[in-house]
Design a protein around this motif. Structure first.
Motif, PDB file in Angstrom:
ATOM      1  N   GLU A 225      18.077  36.364 -35.246  1.00 48.28           N
ATOM      2  CA  GLU A 225      17.453  37.037 -34.097  1.00 48.28           C
ATOM      3  C   GLU A 225      16.367  36.157 -33.484  1.00 48.28           C
ATOM      4  OE1 GLU A 225      16.299  40.812 -35.731  1.00 48.28           O
ATOM      5  OE2 GLU A 225      18.299  41.654 -35.410  1.00 48.28           O
TER       6      GLU A 225
ATOM      7  N   GLU B   8      18.148  33.685 -31.352  1.00 52.50           N
ATOM      8  CA  GLU B   8      18.624  34.377 -30.156  1.00 52.50           C
ATOM      9  C   GLU B   8      17.486  34.576 -29.153  1.00 52.50           C
ATOM     10  OE1 GLU B   8      21.325  38.254 -29.066  1.00 52.50           O
ATOM     11  OE2 GLU B   8      19.904  38.432 -30.731  1.00 52.50           O
ATOM     12  N   LYS B   9      16.313  34.956 -29.639  1.00 51.29           N
ATOM     13  CA  LYS B   9      15.141  35.171 -28.776  1.00 51.29           C
ATOM     14  C   LYS B   9      14.728  33.867 -28.087  1.00 51.29           C
ATOM     15  CE  LYS B   9      11.319  37.448 -27.467  1.00 51.29           C
ATOM     16  NZ  LYS B   9      11.234  37.399 -26.035  1.00 51.29           N
TER      17      LYS B   9
END
Length: 67
Positions: free
Chosen positions: A41, A44-45
């Protein structure tokens, strides 16, 4: 990195910093058994934030060409 960046040189520097950050984050993911959902994550950020900036920079460059 919280203020708007409108100069091409500073924009490229910003992108290089983001890529370095992502490279470091990926480098920390060497041991597969230690990987967690938050790790992917985080990558992804970084990619999402960079995509937003790329669209902004693209618009800035287009506006500068039109002047």
């Amino acid at each position: 990195m919280g203020t708007p960046v409108h100069e091409k040189k500073r924009q490229i520097h910003y992108l290089k910093q983001k890529m370095t950050l992502m490279q470091e984050a990926l480098g920390e993911m060497e041991n597969e058994s230690d990987l967690q959902k938050g790790d992917i994550e985080r990558i992804e950020k970084i990619l999402q934030d960079t995509a937003v900036k790329l669209r902004q920079f693209k618009q800035d460059w287009k506006e500068n060409e039109e002047r």
